[in-house]
Design a protein around this motif. Structure first.
Motif, PDB file in Angstrom:
ATOM      1  N   ALA A 245       0.827  -1.204   0.000  1.00 14.22           N
ATOM      2  CA  ALA A 245       0.000   0.000   0.000  1.00 14.22           C
ATOM      3  C   ALA A 245       0.863   1.257   0.000  1.00 14.22           C
ATOM      4  CB  ALA A 245      -0.928  -0.005   1.217  1.00 14.22           C
ATOM      5  N   ALA A 246       1.955   1.213   0.749  1.00 19.59           N
ATOM      6  CA  ALA A 246       2.856   2.365   0.796  1.00 19.59           C
ATOM      7  C   ALA A 246       3.444   2.656  -0.573  1.00 19.59           C
ATOM      8  CB  ALA A 246       3.972   2.116   1.812  1.00 19.59           C
ATOM      9  N   GLN A 247       3.810   1.604  -1.299  1.00 20.60           N
ATOM     10  CA  GLN A 247       4.384   1.796  -2.632  1.00 20.60           C
ATOM     11  C   GLN A 247       3.354   2.352  -3.606  1.00 20.60           C
ATOM     12  OE1 GLN A 247       7.443  -1.447  -3.747  1.00 20.60           O
ATOM     13  NE2 GLN A 247       6.117  -2.447  -2.265  1.00 20.60           N
ATOM     14  N   LEU A 248       2.135   1.838  -3.533  1.00 18.43           N
ATOM     15  CA  LEU A 248       1.110   2.254  -4.484  1.00 18.43           C
ATOM     16  C   LEU A 248       0.515   3.620  -4.147  1.00 18.43           C
ATOM     17  CD1 LEU A 248      -0.712  -1.143  -5.125  1.00 18.43           C
ATOM     18  CD2 LEU A 248       0.997  -0.006  -6.544  1.00 18.43           C
ATOM     19  N   ASP A 249       0.927   4.200  -3.025  1.00 17.04           N
ATOM     20  CA  ASP A 249       0.566   5.580  -2.699  1.00 17.04           C
ATOM     21  C   ASP A 249       1.748   6.533  -2.848  1.00 17.04           C
ATOM     22  OD1 ASP A 249      -2.042   4.902  -2.104  1.00 17.04           O
ATOM     23  OD2 ASP A 249      -1.752   4.883   0.072  1.00 17.04           O
TER      24      ASP A 249
ATOM     25  N   ARG B 265      -8.584   7.139 -12.114  1.00 18.45           N
ATOM     26  CA  ARG B 265      -8.893   6.677 -10.756  1.00 18.45           C
ATOM     27  C   ARG B 265      -7.675   6.505  -9.852  1.00 18.45           C
ATOM     28  NH1 ARG B 265     -12.662   3.791 -13.933  1.00 18.45           N
ATOM     29  NH2 ARG B 265     -14.802   4.382 -13.405  1.00 18.45           N
ATOM     30  N   TRP B 266      -6.504   6.240 -10.398  1.00 14.89           N
ATOM     31  CA  TRP B 266      -5.362   5.854  -9.584  1.00 14.89           C
ATOM     32  C   TRP B 266      -4.312   6.946  -9.414  1.00 14.89           C
ATOM     33  CZ3 TRP B 266      -3.763   0.725  -7.843  1.00 14.89           C
ATOM     34  CH2 TRP B 266      -4.759  -0.252  -7.989  1.00 14.89           C
ATOM     35  N   ARG B 267      -4.474   8.091  -9.998  1.00 11.28           N
ATOM     36  CA  ARG B 267      -3.369   9.046 -10.015  1.00 11.28           C
ATOM     37  C   ARG B 267      -3.034   9.594  -8.631  1.00 11.28           C
ATOM     38  NH1 ARG B 267      -5.427  14.549 -11.249  1.00 11.28           N
ATOM     39  NH2 ARG B 267      -7.702  14.508 -11.125  1.00 11.28           N
ATOM     40  N   HIS B 268      -3.962   9.476  -7.679  1.00  6.85           N
ATOM     41  CA  HIS B 268      -3.673   9.889  -6.300  1.00  6.85           C
ATOM     42  C   HIS B 268      -3.301   8.696  -5.421  1.00  6.85           C
ATOM     43  CE1 HIS B 268      -4.853  13.914  -7.233  1.00  6.85           C
ATOM     44  NE2 HIS B 268      -6.076  13.549  -7.564  1.00  6.85           N
TER      45      HIS B 268
ATOM     46  N   LEU C 123       4.267   6.118  -8.249  1.00  4.63           N
ATOM     47  CA  LEU C 123       3.160   6.448  -9.149  1.00  4.63           C
ATOM     48  C   LEU C 123       3.671   7.089 -10.439  1.00  4.63           C
ATOM     49  CD1 LEU C 123       0.575   7.803  -6.558  1.00  4.63           C
ATOM     50  CD2 LEU C 123       0.449   5.629  -7.797  1.00  4.63           C
ATOM     51  N   ARG C 124       4.662   7.971 -10.314  1.00  3.99           N
ATOM     52  CA  ARG C 124       5.254   8.547 -11.531  1.00  3.99           C
ATOM     53  C   ARG C 124       5.908   7.465 -12.371  1.00  3.99           C
ATOM     54  NH1 ARG C 124       6.871  12.573  -7.893  1.00  3.99           N
ATOM     55  NH2 ARG C 124       8.955  11.657  -7.761  1.00  3.99           N
TER      56      ARG C 124
END
Length: 501
Positions: free
Chosen positions: A67-71, A125-128, A76-77
């Protein structure tokens, strides 16, 4: 409608901490592939089912370290760049395969459609980050969310204070990201040692997963563990292994896309399995219609398998039973290209066959709770014992981990009213060094050198910070901690004061 029994699908989403730690074939490429091919399509499937009014579709475990990585803005970049590169590679493949087999040209077209669809999904949906997406599904009741210890350690090998801290930190991190503290966990590697249930109860964990052999295959209901009041659910291996087992399963069908055969100039996988003994250069091109037929056939077979199992359980116990099928999320789409389509077909067909599809929470509410049980030491690894994480091949990692924990716990407690960034970083590095992933990769000879290097990097960093604090060099320790945070990115919620409190 006939009540044939209850089916719970449990998915476990986990990758080790990867940002700033290399690219293909290990490191960040793993994260981007898993997100593009598994997390995006599986979450999209659940969202679409939720929009049609479905609730309690499945139980989803997301480890805090993932979860930490995907936030993380850095990750994300990187993912956004990777998705764009995927579309470019598909365009290049279209030119490279111009005039070639029409099936190859269709592969290029399909890859481009998938890549551009993933880009749109990410940007919409995922950019944040993942947490807002996840929270919507939890708030709406589409899924039950499972948590776990912060960095996916093999808990039986942790000293009790470290185990308690890692679990509390992981649960707190999930609450901060999603607004929900999970009542259940998928214990890392399903690792269990007698007595751990009392730690779970103290942390507010009410249910956890074990592998079927820990219950001697008697997985027809959740079972209270001793007198703790905490329930364990066992994976039904008779059903689970129909899809994926150490030796066989649906993904090996000749019609499915071959995970291991690459067209190296494009990085795409244009071949189907064709045959287990067929060399890569002789694999046939992927045929979507052929694969779609296999998906339909295997979905029907799985539904029939679940029905047969539930009917056998009813005959044995005199009441509707429970089947828990549990897998790594990464199987669906990443390892098994057709996995999301298969999932959609199964989740659509089971209710029509009279099977209640729900979450672990829903299974409890439906009354699938049996008599108390005493569990043996166990895991879901080879031998169903601890050999993968505590065997001869990894004895050096185990010894280093034990010494690191002792060094950590020997430090005197710092000022209780002020957070110390050096201690926070020290605990972070120690927990990353203790991740179960490193022993698994060594034992299974999967990027073993990388795993040993990662364990040593984090262990050495923790030892360095501990030495500085022990010698009273607090300002130097804080500067070093700041350097490590800057080079390796942020990770989750870790307040080191709680380890010594």
């Amino acid at each position: 409608m006939t009540d044939e029994g209850t089916f719970c699908l449990v998915l476990h989403s986990h990758l080790p901490w990867l940002p700033h730690h290399g690219a293909w074939p290990v490191g960040e490429e793993w994260l981007y592939q898993a997100c593009a091919h598994s997390y995006l399509p599986v979450v999209d499937l659940v969202r679409r089912l939720a929009e049609r009014g479905h609730r309690d579709v499945l139980t989803l475990g997301v480890t805090p370290v993932l979860a930490a990585q995907l936030d993380d803005p850095y990750a994300l970049r990187g993912l956004h760049d990777w998705l764009g590169n995927w579309a470019l590679r598909a365009q290049y493949a279209a030119g490279r395969w111009r005039g070639a087999d029409p099936l190859l040209r269709e592969v290029a077209s399909a890859e481009y459609r998938a890549a551009t669809g993933a880009i749109e999904e990410f940007e919409t949906r995922w950019r944040h980050g993942f947490s807002p997406v996840l929270r919507e599904l939890v708030d709406g009741g589409a899924i039950e969310l499972l948590g776990g210890p912060a960095t996916h350690p093999f808990q039986p090998l942790l000293r009790e204070p470290v185990r308690r801290f890692a679990l509390r930190a992981g649960l707190d991190d999930t609450r901060l990201r999603t607004g929900h503290t999970p009542a259940g966990i998928w214990a890392p590697e399903c690792g269990y040692a007698p007595g751990m249930e009392h730690g779970y109860a103290a942390a507010g964990v009410r249910r956890f997963l074990v592998d079927g052999p820990a219950l001697h295959g008697d997985t027809h209901a959740a079972r209270p563990v001793g007198d703790s009041g905490v329930l364990c659910f066992g994976r039904d291996l008779e059903v689970t292994y129909r899809v994926w087992s150490p030796k066989a399963g649906y993904p090996g069908d000749p019609a499915y896309r071959d995970f291991h055969t690459f067209d190296h100039p494009t990085g795409l996988k244009p071949s189907r399995v064709t045959g287990k003994q067929v060399p890569p250069e002789s694999k046939r091109p992927y045929e979507p219609e052929l694969a779609a037929g296999a998906v339909a056939r295997h979905a029907a077979d799985f539904v029939a398998t679940v029905l047969a199992r539930l009917r056998a359980l009813r005959e044995r116990h005199g009441a509707p039973g429970l089947v828990v099928a549990a897998y790594d999320t990464e199987l669906f789409g990443h390892w098994w290209h057709e996995g999301p389509a298969w999932l959609a077909a199964v989740l659509d067909a089971l209710p029509g066959a009279g099977v209640r599809v729900t979450t672990l929470r829903g299974a409890i509410e439906a009354g699938h709770v049996g008599a108390p049980v005493e569990l043996p030491a166990s895991s879901w690894g080879s031998g169903k014992d601890w050999r993968v994480w505590d065997g001869e091949q990894v004895s050096d990692l185990v010894s280093a981990g034990a010494a690191l924990q002792d060094e950590l716990l020997a430090l005197p407690a710092g000022p209780g009213d002020v957070r110390d960034p050096a201690r926070d970083q020290l605990v972070r590095e120690a927990l990353l060094a203790l991740s179960s992933d490193w022993a698994f990769m060594v034992t299974k000879d999967s990027a073993a050198d990388y795993a040993r290097r990662r364990a040593k990097i984090h262990g050495d960093r923790a030892g360095e910070l501990a030495g500085l604090l022990r010698s009273g060099q607090h300002e130097r320790a804080r500067r070093r901690a700041a350097e490590l945070r800057a080079t390796d990115g942020p990770f989750g919620r870790l307040d080191a004061r709680e380890l010594w409190s």
